[in-house]
Scaffold this motif. Structure first.
Motif, PDB file in Angstrom:
ATOM      1  N   GLY A 814      47.942 -95.557  45.962  1.00 35.86           N
ATOM      2  CA  GLY A 814      48.584 -95.179  46.440  1.00 35.86           C
ATOM      3  C   GLY A 814      50.152 -96.201  45.336  1.00 35.86           C
ATOM      4  N   ARG A 815      51.366 -96.356  45.505  1.00 38.24           N
ATOM      5  CA  ARG A 815      52.405 -96.725  45.260  1.00 38.24           C
ATOM      6  C   ARG A 815      52.339 -98.165  45.566  1.00 38.24           C
ATOM      7  NH1 ARG A 815      57.590 -93.222  45.425  1.00 38.24           N
ATOM      8  NH2 ARG A 815      56.788 -90.967  45.767  1.00 38.24           N
ATOM      9  N   ILE A 816      53.444 -99.417  44.732  1.00 41.31           N
ATOM     10  CA  ILE A 816      53.752-100.133  45.050  1.00 41.31           C
ATOM     11  C   ILE A 816      55.161-100.167  45.153  1.00 41.31           C
ATOM     12  CG2 ILE A 816      54.209-101.397  42.813  1.00 41.31           C
ATOM     13  CD1 ILE A 816      52.317-103.736  44.727  1.00 41.31           C
ATOM     14  N   LEU A 817      55.965-101.039  46.078  1.00 36.32           N
ATOM     15  CA  LEU A 817      57.472-100.810  45.900  1.00 36.32           C
ATOM     16  C   LEU A 817      58.749-100.308  44.660  1.00 36.32           C
ATOM     17  CD1 LEU A 817      60.560-101.475  47.231  1.00 36.32           C
ATOM     18  CD2 LEU A 817      59.483-103.828  47.427  1.00 36.32           C
ATOM     19  N   SER A 818      58.113-101.638  43.770  1.00 35.35           N
ATOM     20  CA  SER A 818      58.833-102.357  42.987  1.00 35.35           C
ATOM     21  C   SER A 818      58.006-101.300  41.587  1.00 35.35           C
ATOM     22  CB  SER A 818      58.223-103.886  42.617  1.00 35.35           C
ATOM     23  OG  SER A 818      57.210-103.746  41.368  1.00 35.35           O
ATOM     24  N   GLN A 819      57.311-100.329  42.058  1.00 34.21           N
ATOM     25  CA  GLN A 819      56.681 -99.286  40.662  1.00 34.21           C
ATOM     26  C   GLN A 819      57.606 -98.477  41.199  1.00 34.21           C
ATOM     27  OE1 GLN A 819      56.572-100.208  37.799  1.00 34.21           O
ATOM     28  NE2 GLN A 819      56.714-102.250  37.405  1.00 34.21           N
ATOM     29  N   TYR A 820      57.654 -97.033  40.256  1.00 32.76           N
ATOM     30  CA  TYR A 820      57.396 -95.510  40.283  1.00 32.76           C
ATOM     31  C   TYR A 820      56.709 -94.974  40.077  1.00 32.76           C
ATOM     32  CZ  TYR A 820      59.892 -91.392  41.650  1.00 32.76           C
ATOM     33  OH  TYR A 820      60.555 -90.103  41.948  1.00 32.76           O
ATOM     34  N   ASN A 821      55.853 -94.018  40.583  1.00 34.54           N
ATOM     35  CA  ASN A 821      54.925 -93.036  39.628  1.00 34.54           C
ATOM     36  C   ASN A 821      55.075 -93.844  38.245  1.00 34.54           C
ATOM     37  OD1 ASN A 821      55.392 -91.376  42.058  1.00 34.54           O
ATOM     38  ND2 ASN A 821      55.520 -89.783  41.349  1.00 34.54           N
ATOM     39  N   VAL A 822      54.579 -93.051  37.552  1.00 32.78           N
ATOM     40  CA  VAL A 822      54.198 -93.127  36.819  1.00 32.78           C
ATOM     41  C   VAL A 822      54.428 -93.877  35.390  1.00 32.78           C
ATOM     42  CG1 VAL A 822      53.358 -90.442  35.589  1.00 32.78           C
ATOM     43  CG2 VAL A 822      55.145 -91.428  35.151  1.00 32.78           C
ATOM     44  N   GLY A 823      55.593 -94.706  36.384  1.00 33.09           N
ATOM     45  CA  GLY A 823      55.972 -95.639  35.879  1.00 33.09           C
ATOM     46  C   GLY A 823      57.156 -96.227  34.460  1.00 33.09           C
ATOM     47  N   ALA A 824      57.720 -94.915  33.735  1.00 40.55           N
ATOM     48  CA  ALA A 824      58.300 -94.204  33.196  1.00 40.55           C
ATOM     49  C   ALA A 824      59.553 -95.793  33.267  1.00 40.55           C
ATOM     50  CB  ALA A 824      58.952 -93.362  32.442  1.00 40.55           C
ATOM     51  N   GLN A 825      60.759 -95.549  34.370  1.00 39.77           N
ATOM     52  CA  GLN A 825      61.164 -95.981  34.251  1.00 39.77           C
ATOM     53  C   GLN A 825      61.004 -97.440  34.845  1.00 39.77           C
ATOM     54  OE1 GLN A 825      60.904 -92.565  36.476  1.00 39.77           O
ATOM     55  NE2 GLN A 825      63.898 -92.389  37.361  1.00 39.77           N
ATOM     56  N   THR A 826      60.862 -97.431  35.500  1.00 40.05           N
ATOM     57  CA  THR A 826      59.714 -98.958  36.456  1.00 40.05           C
ATOM     58  C   THR A 826      59.659-100.132  35.289  1.00 40.05           C
ATOM     59  OG1 THR A 826      58.876 -98.118  37.804  1.00 40.05           O
ATOM     60  CG2 THR A 826      60.864 -98.297  38.662  1.00 40.05           C
ATOM     61  N   ARG A 827      58.756 -98.703  34.696  1.00 41.25           N
ATOM     62  CA  ARG A 827      58.209-100.000  33.882  1.00 41.25           C
ATOM     63  C   ARG A 827      58.923-100.528  32.287  1.00 41.25           C
ATOM     64  NH1 ARG A 827      54.384 -97.366  30.328  1.00 41.25           N
ATOM     65  NH2 ARG A 827      54.685 -95.194  31.711  1.00 41.25           N
ATOM     66  N   ARG A 828      59.938 -99.848  32.221  1.00 36.75           N
ATOM     67  CA  ARG A 828      60.704-100.150  30.923  1.00 36.75           C
ATOM     68  C   ARG A 828      61.976-101.423  32.470  1.00 36.75           C
ATOM     69  NH1 ARG A 828      59.088 -95.400  29.151  1.00 36.75           N
ATOM     70  NH2 ARG A 828      58.521 -95.248  27.588  1.00 36.75           N
ATOM     71  N   THR A 829      61.585-102.255  32.518  1.00 37.67           N
ATOM     72  CA  THR A 829      63.307-102.633  33.962  1.00 37.67           C
ATOM     73  C   THR A 829      62.237-103.877  33.798  1.00 37.67           C
ATOM     74  OG1 THR A 829      62.191-102.196  36.145  1.00 37.67           O
ATOM     75  CG2 THR A 829      64.182-100.657  34.795  1.00 37.67           C
ATOM     76  N   GLU A 830      62.928-104.851  34.608  1.00 37.26           N
ATOM     77  CA  GLU A 830      62.279-105.876  34.595  1.00 37.26           C
ATOM     78  C   GLU A 830      61.575-106.022  36.505  1.00 37.26           C
ATOM     79  OE1 GLU A 830      63.152-109.394  33.617  1.00 37.26           O
ATOM     80  OE2 GLU A 830      64.118-108.504  31.918  1.00 37.26           O
TER      81      GLU A 830
END
Ligand code: SF4
Ligand code: SF4
Ligand code: SF4
Ligand code: FES
Length: 943
Positions: A814-830
């Motif tokens: 499943g997913r978690i609020l602060s990250q998004y799918n493969v994380g390509a976007q959210t992993r590159r943020t705070e």
């Protein structure tokens, strides 16, 4: 370009049909019953000073700045908390009111830092504005008395600061957290002069329950809660309304800009999907768009062991086109294909499928919706006649019973999750069917009436047992079924589910859910008033995903819960444009508008418009492309905005297929996992860099507006156009709106859609055509799209993925609020501050049995592969079930998922993998290879 100062009417809008007429400062005003005097005045352009009121929150009446005089009423009532009454005569300005207001402001200012010139809110601080409005000239109390000016600043949240010295204790933040977000992370502590705002038990924001949605920041009338970006950059100069590029809620935002830089993203109060609310991703996690990892130059290489070579656009496009033509010349027309993504706009997706069908000359086009909601398309089309959800999000506010199955709205669809919680706090009942205890089961002031904690893979068994109770206990809405559904199909279904083998008692051993709970939940859903079903990937990503979708539609039809507000079947779409990518014809068997490629009249229409002959046989689905690649028949792939190497199941199989191809063209923002296997890299554009539309889970088409120039020079649709032209298939769109005009011309459900019409209405829910010129918020009113609703028999077939002595646990994801799918976007943020790695959730019993403690490294092996994650020991999961998120490529969640898939659509069975978990001390072999390969590829990128 929109103004950056939004009008605030002081209190929320009321929608009643009954109106009331009153007089304000001599002006007659007519407003809906229940409207506040403050709002009525604002609507008549009469401005009443205010501080604690805002139109996003219910009035509280604490600051006393908004007092007015009302003929015949004692004292001076607060206009924000006083409802209008017929014939009321209101005076908003006189000497007495002015003196009182000035006195109130004097008190506030005597305990407020006088640093306006250097304050980040300077110019848009409501306190400053009100001081001007009431004509404050002196502060008789001086500034020397007891005050809060030395209170310590809390900078723990990566995106905003809390400076209590500036707080006027208006409680707007507390109410925003309660009313809008539903997290209740803030309180007013103490009384009188000592009262202060604090996150939960006086901890920092980062250590509190705060989920960083930003509602409190938005509500704060002072600089107490301020975005760090605003503090750094100063106020914006201009703004544009656009749509979030993360999840399927499709929140509308005002991108506030300074030149080409985003100062902040402010949720749009007029946004039809979000009504001014947001979550941490859309509100704050946009740093990826300007991250140093962005690749902004086209690159090519002959082999994946070669270094990348930066080239001009002309050379990259010519090379890509040349390779595709060479491959087709050598291996045949069907040896190449394209994959589009639900992250792309409708216009981009439409162009990719058009390029494949008209330019490549085949139907080998697919989309990442294959791996998430393809069973929704199939299951709803078969039963109801339309592949989309039936409701608007706002419909939930009229639901009496909310049934959430296989979805985790507070993490996956946070803004809708907040709306759902609001309705539940108003009294709606809640049934949750999920193998895991999601937050919705117990969250402040919300508790599920029933949590049907089923075993992963048994959705169909559970749905059948719910249906059994409805039929066996005479809870079917016979009149609805008689009038709206096919009688034969209903009779067949009725006798199927009535069979005692489907009773909750008979099914309990399979589902693990106590029969009494199933019976009670079925009664509640069938008889509790408006029943609304919301589901997600926990329904679709199974070997019987399509069957469960049909079973859900059966339940809704049998209980009459379709065709009006407050009811329905609503798939919660994962990505921003899953709905749109399906609508745009990116599946190999369907043209835009879900028309099968074998349908001759559609083919003739498109052939006429596109000037080519079209194939009448479905092309390859993504998994078929992999098979064909491994068989040596499929050699070239154009991938726009999708990372199949990370997101598709059985990673080793996917990477082997990618390595078997001769030309892979990746168009993306970053060198993602798939791009490491590519030969051409075409640098794409973020949602801030282009025009277009996204369609959210409610079929709502919203505008994406360009706020900055594309970093690499072109919007994605322009790149596809360049490739098409280089291949000899002409495309000459001057603007994304022209693509939508073509879609509208060729797709019956989109006939009335255009950029101009969306600008006019704010957003449009399809179908939008002559019959529904303003769009269609609720589907199947009066009649199903297919005419009569069709019940389908849903036999439960257990997945072939079984537990045994070697693999005794079931892994689900499943997913978690602060990250998004493969994380390509959210992993590159705070956002990584909240979730820096994927963990394996394991029940304490299973952990103890294996000697696993919290944070230990755990090796997880399945029939497909092996990976290593750190453990989180928790009772959220049931014994026998383990769970992980999949936001980090090195986690290798898909190294262990298998090739099993939905029988109808090939949607992978991500949610059920038999595994073993053991304590280990080092990464898996795959992880070691992955690390090595990634390092090599990074070296080839910037040698
Ligand atoms: S950011 Fe959201 S969750 Fe956090 S305190 Fe503010 S309103 Fe509450
Ligand atoms: S932090 Fe802002 S919104 Fe909250 S009470 Fe203080 S001034 Fe009001
Ligand atoms: S709920 Fe979804 S659409 Fe809305 S801000 Fe969050 S990620 Fe974006
Ligand atoms: S705005 Fe009405 S009491 Fe504060």
């Amino acid at each position: 370009m929109q103004s950056i100062v939004e009008r605030d009417f002081g209190t929320p809008q009321r929608h009643g049909a009954k109106t009331v007429t009153l007089t304000i400062d001599g002006q007659e005003v007519t407003v809906p019953e229940g409207t506040s005097v403050m709002r009525a005045a604002a609507l008549a352009d009469v401005k009443i000073p205010k501080l604690c009121a805002t139109d996003q929150l219910e009035a509280f009446g604490s600051c006393r700045l908004c007092l007015v005089q009302i003929d015949g009423m004692k004292g001076l009532p607060a206009s924000c908390t006083t409802p209008v009454a017929a014939g009321m005569k209101v005076t908003t300005q006189n000497r007495q009111l002015a003196d009182i207001r000035r006195g109130v402001m004097e008190l506030y200012i005597s305990d407020h830092p006088l640093d306006c010139l250097t304050c980040p809110a300077n110019g848009h601080c409501e306190l400053q504005d009100m001081a001007g409005v009431v004509g404050l000239r002196e502060v008789r109390y001086g500034y020397e008395g007891a005050n809060h000016l030395v209170a310590e600043k809390d900078t723990s949240n990566p995106y905003f600061t809390f400076d209590p010295a500036k707080c006027i204790v208006c409680s707007r933040c507390v109410r925003a957290c309660d009313e809008q977000q539903g997290t209740l992370a803030l309180t007013i502590q103490g009384r009188g002069f000592d009262s202060k705002v604090a996150p939960s038990q006086n901890v920092s924001f980062m250590d509190s329950e705060c989920v960083s949605c930003g509602a409190c920041v938005q509500a704060c009338p002072t600089a107490t809660l301020s975005e760090k970006s605003l503090i750094d950059m100063g106020q914006a100069e201009h703004s544009k309304i656009t749509t979030c590029a993360y999840c399927g809620v499709g929140c509308s935002f005002r991108a506030e800009m300074k030149g080409e830089q985003v100062v902040r993203m402010v949720p749009n109060k007029d946004g039809h999907a979000n009504h001014g609310h947001s979550c941490v991703k859309g509100r704050f996690a946009i740093g990826y768009a300007t991250h140093a990892d962005r690749i902004v130059k086209p690159m090519i290489r002959a082999s994946i062991t070669d270094p990348w070579r930066e080239v001009s656009w002309e050379e990259a496009i010519a090379y890509a086109a040349g390779e595709l033509q060479r491959i087709q010349g050598k291996y045949g027309r069907d040896s190449i294909g394209g994959i589009t993504s639900s992250r792309c706009t409708n216009e981009e997706t439409y162009l990719v499928q058009k390029l494949v069908r008209a330019g490549f000359g085949n139907n080998n086009v697919d989309t990442c919706a294959r791996v998430c909601h393809s069973p929704t398309g199939y299951g709803l089309k078969q039963t109801l006649g339309e592949s989309a959800g039936t409701q608007s999000f706002d419909s939930v506010m009229k639901a009496d019973v909310i049934f959430v199955i296989g979805a985790n709205p507070t993490d996956g669809h946070p803004v809708f999750g907040s709306q759902m919680k609001r309705r539940i706090r108003q009294g709606a009942r809640l049934i949750v069917a999920d193998p895991r205890t999601i937050d919705l089961v117990h969250t402040p002031h919300v508790a599920a009436d029933f949590h049907l904690k089923l075993r992963p893979g048994t959705n169909v068994a559970l749905i059948n047992s719910l249906a059994h109770v409805i039929v066996a206990e005479g809870l079917v809405q016979e009149a609805f079924v008689r009038e709206r559904c096919e009688p034969d199909s209903f009779e067949k279904w009725r006798s199927f589910v009535a069979d005692p083998r489907h009773s909750p008692e008979a099914m309990a051993d399979i589902t693990g859910v106590p029969a009494a709970d199933v019976r009670a939940a079925a009664r509640l859903y069938a008889t509790g008033g408006n029943g609304a079903i919301y589901y997600g990937l926990g329904v679709t990503e199974h070997s019987q995903g399509s069957t469960t979708v049909m079973g859900i539609a059966n339940l809704a039809m049998a209980t009459g819960n379709l065709g009006r507000e407050g009811v329905g079947v609503s798939p919660l779409r994962g990505q921003n444009n899953v709905q749109g990518s399906c609508d745009m014809g990116s599946f190999p068997h369907e043209f835009p508008g879900y028309r099968h490629v074998s349908d001759e009249s559609t083919r003739r229409l498109l052939e006429g418009a596109w000037g080519v002959n079209l194939q009448d046989e479905p092309g390859l689905r993504i998994p078929n492309m992999f098979e064909a690649a491994l068989d040596g028949e499929f050699k070239g792939l154009y991938i726009e905005g999708e990372d199949i190497a990370q997101s598709d199941p059985n990673t080793q199989h996917v990477t082997a297929a990618l390595m078997a191809m001769e030309c892979i063209i990746v168009q993306d923002l970053f060198l993602n996992e798939s791009a490491k296997f590519a030969h051409v890299f075409l640098p794409g554009s973020s949602f801030l860099e282009k025009d277009g539309t996204f369609t959210n889970a409610e079929r709502r088409i919203s505008r994406v507006r360009k706020v900055m120039q594309p970093k690499a020079g072109y919007a994605d649709w322009q790149i596809t156009q360049l490739l098409a032209n280089a291949l000899g298939y002409p495309m000459n769109y001057a603007h994304a709106s022209e693509i939508m005009d073509e879609i509208a011309r060729l797709t019956p459900t989109f006939t009335g859609v255009s950029f101009a019409r969306i600008d006019e209405l704010g957003s449009i829910q399809w179908p939008c055509n002559a019959a529904h010129p303003d769009g269609t918020p609720t589907m199947h009113v009066g009649e199903f799209v297919r005419g009569k609703g069709k019940f389908l028999v849903t036999e439960y077939v257990p997945t072939s993925e079984r537990v045994n002595a070697k693999f005794p646990l079931i892994l689900t994801t499943g997913r978690i609020l602060s990250q998004y799918n493969v994380g390509a976007q959210t992993r590159r943020t705070e956002n990584t501050r909240w979730h820096a790695e994927d963990r394996l959730e394991i029940h304490p019993n299973d952990a103890e049995e294996r000697g696993i403690a919290d944070a230990d490294w755990v090796g997880i092996s399945s029939r497909a592969g092996e990976t290593v994650l750190r453990a989180r020991v928790t009772e959220r999961v049931q014994p026998g079930v383990v769970y992980t998120t999949f936001h980090f490529p090195e986690s290798g969640a898909n190294v262990i998922t298998t090739d099993n898939s939905d029988w109808a659509t090939n949607c992978p069975e991500y949610k059920v993998t038999a595994v073993q978990a053991t304590r280990v001390s080092q990464p898996s072999e795959w992880q070691k290879r992955f690390r090595e390969f990634s390092e090599t590829q990074a070296g080839l990128l910037r040698p």
